[in-house]
Design a protein around this motif. Structure first.
Motif, PDB file in Angstrom:
ATOM      1  N   UNK A 220      32.396  33.395  39.285  1.00  0.00           N
ATOM      2  CA  UNK A 220      33.587  34.168  39.613  1.00  0.00           C
ATOM      3  C   UNK A 220      33.369  35.631  39.277  1.00  0.00           C
ATOM      4  N   UNK A 221      33.851  36.491  40.151  1.00  0.00           N
ATOM      5  CA  UNK A 221      33.773  37.926  39.917  1.00  0.00           C
ATOM      6  C   UNK A 221      35.099  38.559  40.306  1.00  0.00           C
ATOM      7  N   UNK A 251      41.419  41.821  42.294  1.00  0.00           N
ATOM      8  CA  UNK A 251      40.378  42.679  42.852  1.00  0.00           C
ATOM      9  C   UNK A 251      39.152  41.833  43.180  1.00  0.00           C
ATOM     10  N   UNK A 252      38.832  41.775  44.436  1.00  0.00           N
ATOM     11  CA  UNK A 252      37.713  40.956  44.894  1.00  0.00           C
ATOM     12  C   UNK A 252      36.462  41.821  44.936  1.00  0.00           C
ATOM     13  N   UNK A 260      31.075  32.049  47.399  1.00  0.00           N
ATOM     14  CA  UNK A 260      32.356  31.888  46.728  1.00  0.00           C
ATOM     15  C   UNK A 260      32.670  30.404  46.570  1.00  0.00           C
ATOM     16  N   UNK A 261      32.954  29.982  45.343  1.00  0.00           N
ATOM     17  CA  UNK A 261      33.230  28.585  45.101  1.00  0.00           C
ATOM     18  C   UNK A 261      34.730  28.350  45.156  1.00  0.00           C
ATOM     19  N   UNK A 262      35.124  27.128  44.840  1.00  0.00           N
ATOM     20  CA  UNK A 262      36.522  26.747  44.933  1.00  0.00           C
ATOM     21  C   UNK A 262      37.385  27.562  43.970  1.00  0.00           C
ATOM     22  N   UNK A 263      36.910  27.750  42.735  1.00  0.00           N
ATOM     23  CA  UNK A 263      37.703  28.451  41.735  1.00  0.00           C
ATOM     24  C   UNK A 263      37.837  29.932  42.068  1.00  0.00           C
ATOM     25  N   UNK A 264      36.810  30.514  42.670  1.00  0.00           N
ATOM     26  CA  UNK A 264      36.903  31.911  43.076  1.00  0.00           C
ATOM     27  C   UNK A 264      37.895  32.077  44.214  1.00  0.00           C
ATOM     28  N   UNK A 295      41.381  36.503  54.095  1.00  0.00           N
ATOM     29  CA  UNK A 295      41.405  35.631  55.271  1.00  0.00           C
ATOM     30  C   UNK A 295      39.994  35.305  55.742  1.00  0.00           C
ATOM     31  N   UNK A 296      39.096  36.279  55.716  1.00  0.00           N
ATOM     32  CA  UNK A 296      37.718  36.012  56.116  1.00  0.00           C
ATOM     33  C   UNK A 296      37.056  35.009  55.172  1.00  0.00           C
ATOM     34  N   UNK A 297      37.316  35.150  53.867  1.00  0.00           N
ATOM     35  CA  UNK A 297      36.756  34.195  52.916  1.00  0.00           C
ATOM     36  C   UNK A 297      37.332  32.799  53.138  1.00  0.00           C
TER      37      UNK A 297
END
Length: 626
Positions: A220-221, A251-252, A260-264, A295-297
């Motif tokens: 996560x970031x 802030x992404x 990107x995982x589920x938690x992110x 939305x893209x993610x």
């Protein structure tokens, strides 16, 4: 004893008469079902009237009738359940009241008031039966529509909808809405959001804390804003695990979507609901950029996770039989999979992402929002329907070119993705049809809901138009002019006997091919000095017309010149005079067109002469032998 000696009140008389009619109704309608409606005419004997109007004053008569009807209704509700066969007395009572309301014996909306009392006193299962009665009598109830009736229908249906769960009773809610739509006129403004307000009260709650394991922290970031004071830290520590989404957007940090995982994705995904419930929030540039990335993610993650179809396709449903088979149970399950509000627990998020129905729910929300944004482009806002719209529907925000290109690309991506999966083509066609029709409703609302219906044409206007049409098509008698012969023979005696001959000579002389060439030359000069695009299109159209006319004329005597024409380079070759060589070529071409597979005429003549000589020789030899 003195109480029984009193004269019965008007309410008592009406109640006694209603009991008499209900007793007769038992013999007329033997069954206990809602259908068919009670035939009121069979309740009255020959020469007998309903005799339910006992007062001359309309208001007093209406009040007395209402009290009497409610007494009978409450007595039946206490003595029998809605599933009992004896409950048919309530349906018969409502039919009688409806009949009396249409004839001004009681208030027209009394039957709806009684139904409202029924809905308030019954459970959800009983309300479904009452709605079935309303659906079967809808045409009779709304035949004599009035403002009072519409208010009662709207109030009772809204109260019923407040009791229902849109997740568990989705089909029942749909039936209530359909009944409302069918009961009100098409152009009624009762359910129109004229000011275009959004449902900002629909706040999505989700877990605002993040997992703290080392593996998840590495993946996560997402940065959170630091609190400015100790008071804020203490307030945050008091909040529950599930809280209202904080106003600050996460802030992404830029990183590949595939990592990107589920938690992110969890806080990023659920933050989309803020834009879905309040689209004007995207007018701020920072919110719009965050919506783009989120939305893209989300779309990228939808493509990566394995799909699980929790709803059966139409092909699977049809394997068990036709529409009357037990597969209707499966169809009910298919219709009940709609969820207006999904759970936002972090533990369920992974399962929800793999759910096809969940993905379609989010993607349809996306299409609705994208369509709203595309109405705010510079081109859309310059159209007359937007310029003349009411002020509440006009926004100062204009979608930029880059944002418009992104919106169109996302819409195309979502449309392609929705067409995948079971019945994807059918599902997208249904969604696209609904959204296309919704655009027409939005336009109608922007134009301040102009009426659909037109006033009836007066009878006098119809009769006048009919008589005028009859006069126009009536055969007119031809009268001969006085003093003039019906024959044209007298023209032979005029102008030295050449008058009649001149009339027989054609007076129209077709233009030559060269004349069209000269016209095109003048048009070319005019094209060099045009000042507007409209004038240029007009001159080019005239030149095209002249060229076509010239080709048509040249096809009769200059067909060989067509080979020298080049596409897009004009037809000046046709306007040159015909030379002797070209004339000879035309004569040869005309001579060759005799259906003999392209063999020259001289060869055909020699072949004919040779065949004639052979025939004469055979004839001579035959004669000598004889």
């Amino acid at each position: 004893m003195a109480v029984f000696d009193q004269e019965p009140t008007p309410t008592d008389k009406i109640e006694a008469r209603l009991h008499t009619l209900l007793n007769r109704a038992r013999d007329v309608k033997q069954g206990s079902s809602i259908e068919p409606p009670l035939a009121i005419s069979n309740l009255v004997q020959d020469g007998e009237h309903l005799a339910l109007k006992v007062l001359d004053d309309a208001d007093m008569q209406s009040n007395a009738f209402e009290v009497a009807a409610k007494r009978i209704l409450y007595a039946n509700l206490v003595s029998s359940e809605i599933t009992d066969p004896s409950f048919v007395a309530v349906w018969n009572l409502l039919d009688i009241v409806q009949y009396c309301g249409d004839r001004n014996i009681c208030s027209p909306q009394l039957v709806l008031l009684l139904i409202e009392e029924l809905l308030d006193g019954l459970k959800i299962d009983g309300c479904k039966v009452v709605l079935t009665f309303l659906e079967s009598r809808r045409e009779a109830i709304i035949a004599n529509s009035s403002q009072n009736k519409n208010l009662v229908i709207l109030r009772s249906c809204n109260e019923l909808l407040r009791r229902l769960s849109r997740a568990e009773d989705a089909v029942f809610c749909g039936r209530v809405y359909i009944f409302l739509f069918q009961s009100f006129p098409l152009g009624d403004k009762s359910s129109v959001n004229l000011r275009g307000n959004f449902h900002v009260e629909n706040v999505t709650t989700f877990e605002d804390h993040l997992p703290t394991t080392d593996e998840q922290v590495d993946e996560m970031e997402i940065e959170h804003l630091e609190p400015e004071s100790k008071e804020e830290v203490s307030e945050i520590s008091k909040t529950d695990d599930v809280a209202v989404k904080p106003p600050e957007l996460p802030r992404i940090v830029e990183k590949p979507l595939s990592t990107q995982d589920i938690h992110t994705l969890y806080p990023v995904f659920w933050s989309l609901q803020n834009a879905f419930s309040n689209p004007p929030s995207l007018f701020e540039e920072e919110n719009f950029k965050h919506f783009q990335k989120s939305l893209e993610a989300t779309l990228e993650k939808f493509k990566q996770v394995p799909l699980v179809a929790t709803v059966a396709s139409s092909a699977d449903l049809d394997q068990n039989g036709g529409p009357d088979s037990p597969s209707d149970v499966n169809r009910d399950k298919l219709a009940s999979t709609f969820n207006p509000k999904y759970l936002t627990s972090r533990d369920l998020f992974k399962l929800e992402l793999s759910d096809l129905a969940f993905q379609r729910h989010i993607l349809v929300q996306t299409l609705v929002l994208i369509d709203f944004l595309l109405t705010l482009t510079e081109r859309s806002k310059s159209r007359p329907n937007y310029v003349n719209a009411q002020k509440a529907m006009q926004y100062a925000f204009t979608l930029g070119e880059e944002q418009t290109a992104w919106a169109l690309g996302i819409k195309n991506t979502v449309a392609n993705y929705l067409q995948d999966g079971p019945d994807g083509k059918f599902y997208y066609r249904m969604v696209d049809t609904v959204l296309s029709r919704d655009k027409n409703w939005v336009r109608w609302k922007m134009e301040n809901c102009k009426p659909f219906t037109r006033d009836r044409v007066p009878t006098n206007d119809i009769l006048e138009a009919k008589s005028g049409a009859e006069k126009e098509v009536k055969r007119k008698t031809v009268t001969k002019p006085f003093g003039i012969s019906s024959s044209v023979g007298y023209l032979s005696n005029t102008a030295g006997g050449k008058g009649l001959a001149k009339l027989k000579v054609g007076r129209y002389i077709p233009p030559s091919v060269d004349s069209y060439g000269e016209k095109n030359k003048m048009i070319d000069l005019d094209l060099e000095m045009v000042t507007s695009e409209a004038e240029k299109r007009q001159l080019e159209g005239r030149k095209t017309s002249n060229t076509w006319r010239a080709l048509r004329l040249a096809s009769t005597d200059r067909l060989s010149s067509f080979d020298s024409l080049e596409s897009g380079k004009g037809v000046e070759r046709l306007f040159q005079p015909v030379t002797s060589i070209e004339a000879a070529a035309e004569d040869n071409a005309a001579t060759d067109r005799d259906g003999r597979d392209g063999v020259p005429q001289e060869q055909h003549q020699s072949v004919e002469e040779q065949r004639a000589g052979e025939t004469s020789q055979v004839t001579a030899d035959t004669a000598a032998a004889e």
